[in-house]
Scaffold this motif. Structure first.
Motif, PDB file in Angstrom:
ATOM      1  N   UNK A  44      67.005 -29.810  83.536  1.00 38.81           N
ATOM      2  CA  UNK A  44      65.913 -29.344  84.390  1.00 38.81           C
ATOM      3  C   UNK A  44      66.369 -28.245  85.324  1.00 38.81           C
ATOM      4  N   UNK A  45      65.441 -27.444  85.771  1.00 42.45           N
ATOM      5  CA  UNK A  45      65.758 -26.343  86.665  1.00 42.45           C
ATOM      6  C   UNK A  45      66.269 -25.130  85.901  1.00 42.45           C
ATOM      7  N   UNK A  46      66.780 -24.153  86.662  1.00 40.48           N
ATOM      8  CA  UNK A  46      67.229 -22.892  86.090  1.00 40.48           C
ATOM      9  C   UNK A  46      68.545 -22.448  86.712  1.00 40.48           C
ATOM     10  N   UNK A  47      69.297 -21.680  85.939  1.00 38.02           N
ATOM     11  CA  UNK A  47      70.524 -21.057  86.404  1.00 38.02           C
ATOM     12  C   UNK A  47      70.327 -19.546  86.349  1.00 38.02           C
ATOM     13  N   UNK A  48      70.759 -18.841  87.391  1.00 40.59           N
ATOM     14  CA  UNK A  48      70.646 -17.382  87.456  1.00 40.59           C
ATOM     15  C   UNK A  48      72.016 -16.791  87.750  1.00 40.59           C
ATOM     16  N   UNK A  49      72.335 -15.714  87.025  1.00 42.88           N
ATOM     17  CA  UNK A  49      73.574 -14.983  87.285  1.00 42.88           C
ATOM     18  C   UNK A  49      73.314 -13.496  87.129  1.00 42.88           C
ATOM     19  N   UNK A  50      74.143 -12.710  87.766  1.00 42.45           N
ATOM     20  CA  UNK A  50      73.996 -11.260  87.775  1.00 42.45           C
ATOM     21  C   UNK A  50      75.014 -10.646  86.820  1.00 42.45           C
ATOM     22  N   UNK A  51      74.544  -9.800  85.922  1.00 44.02           N
ATOM     23  CA  UNK A  51      75.415  -9.158  84.945  1.00 44.02           C
ATOM     24  C   UNK A  51      76.415  -8.220  85.634  1.00 44.02           C
ATOM     25  N   UNK A  52      75.958  -7.464  86.610  1.00 44.15           N
ATOM     26  CA  UNK A  52      76.801  -6.448  87.258  1.00 44.15           C
ATOM     27  C   UNK A  52      77.776  -7.021  88.283  1.00 44.15           C
ATOM     28  N   UNK A  53      77.509  -8.198  88.789  1.00 41.38           N
ATOM     29  CA  UNK A  53      78.386  -8.802  89.804  1.00 41.38           C
ATOM     30  C   UNK A  53      78.860 -10.158  89.287  1.00 41.38           C
ATOM     31  N   UNK A  88      80.647 -13.624  89.173  1.00 42.50           N
ATOM     32  CA  UNK A  88      80.992 -14.569  90.243  1.00 42.50           C
ATOM     33  C   UNK A  88      79.831 -15.447  90.618  1.00 42.50           C
ATOM     34  N   UNK A  89      78.846 -14.908  91.343  1.00 39.59           N
ATOM     35  CA  UNK A  89      77.769 -15.776  91.787  1.00 39.59           C
ATOM     36  C   UNK A  89      76.939 -16.331  90.627  1.00 39.59           C
ATOM     37  N   UNK A  90      76.832 -17.623  90.567  1.00 38.35           N
ATOM     38  CA  UNK A  90      75.951 -18.313  89.634  1.00 38.35           C
ATOM     39  C   UNK A  90      75.172 -19.318  90.476  1.00 38.35           C
ATOM     40  N   UNK A  91      73.855 -19.214  90.443  1.00 39.60           N
ATOM     41  CA  UNK A  91      73.033 -20.052  91.312  1.00 39.60           C
ATOM     42  C   UNK A  91      72.049 -20.866  90.497  1.00 39.60           C
ATOM     43  N   UNK A  92      71.749 -22.043  90.995  1.00 37.81           N
ATOM     44  CA  UNK A  92      70.796 -22.932  90.331  1.00 37.81           C
ATOM     45  C   UNK A  92      69.642 -23.240  91.271  1.00 37.81           C
ATOM     46  N   UNK A  93      68.498 -23.540  90.664  1.00 38.40           N
ATOM     47  CA  UNK A  93      67.334 -23.921  91.441  1.00 38.40           C
ATOM     48  C   UNK A  93      66.427 -24.809  90.616  1.00 38.40           C
ATOM     49  N   UNK A  94      65.559 -25.500  91.302  1.00 33.47           N
ATOM     50  CA  UNK A  94      64.619 -26.398  90.627  1.00 33.47           C
ATOM     51  C   UNK A  94      63.622 -25.613  89.773  1.00 33.47           C
ATOM     52  N   UNK A  95      63.379 -24.341  90.142  1.00 35.67           N
ATOM     53  CA  UNK A  95      62.484 -23.483  89.371  1.00 35.67           C
ATOM     54  C   UNK A  95      63.046 -22.061  89.377  1.00 35.67           C
ATOM     55  N   UNK A  96      62.400 -21.155  88.651  1.00 38.93           N
ATOM     56  CA  UNK A  96      62.888 -19.776  88.552  1.00 38.93           C
ATOM     57  C   UNK A  96      62.976 -19.104  89.917  1.00 38.93           C
ATOM     58  N   UNK A  97      61.944 -19.270  90.723  1.00 43.17           N
ATOM     59  CA  UNK A  97      61.903 -18.631  92.037  1.00 43.17           C
ATOM     60  C   UNK A  97      63.040 -19.083  92.933  1.00 43.17           C
ATOM     61  N   UNK A  98      63.327 -20.364  92.931  1.00 37.70           N
ATOM     62  CA  UNK A  98      64.407 -20.896  93.768  1.00 37.70           C
ATOM     63  C   UNK A  98      65.769 -20.387  93.291  1.00 37.70           C
ATOM     64  N   UNK A  99      65.979 -20.373  91.984  1.00 37.62           N
ATOM     65  CA  UNK A  99      67.250 -19.875  91.448  1.00 37.62           C
ATOM     66  C   UNK A  99      67.431 -18.397  91.788  1.00 37.62           C
ATOM     67  N   UNK A 100      66.371 -17.603  91.667  1.00 40.93           N
ATOM     68  CA  UNK A 100      66.450 -16.177  91.990  1.00 40.93           C
ATOM     69  C   UNK A 100      66.658 -15.942  93.483  1.00 40.93           C
ATOM     70  N   UNK A 101      65.992 -16.727  94.321  1.00 41.47           N
ATOM     71  CA  UNK A 101      66.161 -16.582  95.769  1.00 41.47           C
ATOM     72  C   UNK A 101      67.603 -16.873  96.173  1.00 41.47           C
ATOM     73  N   UNK A 102      68.179 -17.901  95.593  1.00 44.10           N
ATOM     74  CA  UNK A 102      69.576 -18.234  95.902  1.00 44.10           C
ATOM     75  C   UNK A 102      70.515 -17.133  95.410  1.00 44.10           C
ATOM     76  N   UNK A 103      70.210 -16.563  94.248  1.00 50.03           N
ATOM     77  CA  UNK A 103      71.055 -15.491  93.725  1.00 50.03           C
ATOM     78  C   UNK A 103      70.936 -14.233  94.581  1.00 50.03           C
ATOM     79  N   UNK A 104      69.725 -13.914  95.047  1.00 45.70           N
ATOM     80  CA  UNK A 104      69.550 -12.764  95.947  1.00 45.70           C
ATOM     81  C   UNK A 104      70.432 -12.926  97.195  1.00 45.70           C
ATOM     82  N   UNK A 105      70.428 -14.119  97.747  1.00 46.99           N
ATOM     83  CA  UNK A 105      71.237 -14.399  98.936  1.00 46.99           C
ATOM     84  C   UNK A 105      72.725 -14.243  98.610  1.00 46.99           C
ATOM     85  N   UNK A 106      73.147 -14.762  97.477  1.00 46.62           N
ATOM     86  CA  UNK A 106      74.561 -14.670  97.088  1.00 46.62           C
ATOM     87  C   UNK A 106      74.974 -13.219  96.865  1.00 46.62           C
TER      88      UNK A 106
END
Length: 74
Positions: free
Chosen positions: A13-22, A24-42
């Motif tokens: 359940x939930x989603x994992x988001x990572x940035x191709x250009x950076x 290191x940061x890999x963030x998870x969230x209960x939904x797409x928006x939460x995972x993306x928000x955490x990745x933006x912060x990272x």
């Protein structure tokens, strides 16, 4: 600035988001928006760390900071 994000659903359940250009940061969230928000912060924290490191380096040298624009490859 835009980054390429890989957003994947998790098996448990939930989603994992990572940035191709950076790597290191890999963030998870209960939904797409939460995972993306955490990745933006990272990504913001990584950018701040890079800037602080750049300023420390410049302070120890006789250098100047300049900014240049680079056209997108695509």
């Amino acid at each position: 600035m835009q980054y390429t994000i890989v957003l994947e659903p998790n098996d448990e359940g939930g989603f994992t988001a990572r940035c191709v250009e950076i790597p290191g940061p890999v963030c998870q969230g209960a939904n797409k928006g939460e995972a993306l928000a955490r990745l933006r912060e990272a990504i913001g924290e990584v950018q701040q760390a890079w800037e602080a490191d750049l300023h420390r380096t410049i302070q120890s040298l006789s250098s100047e900071i300049i900014r240049i624009d680079v056209a997108d490859a695509a």
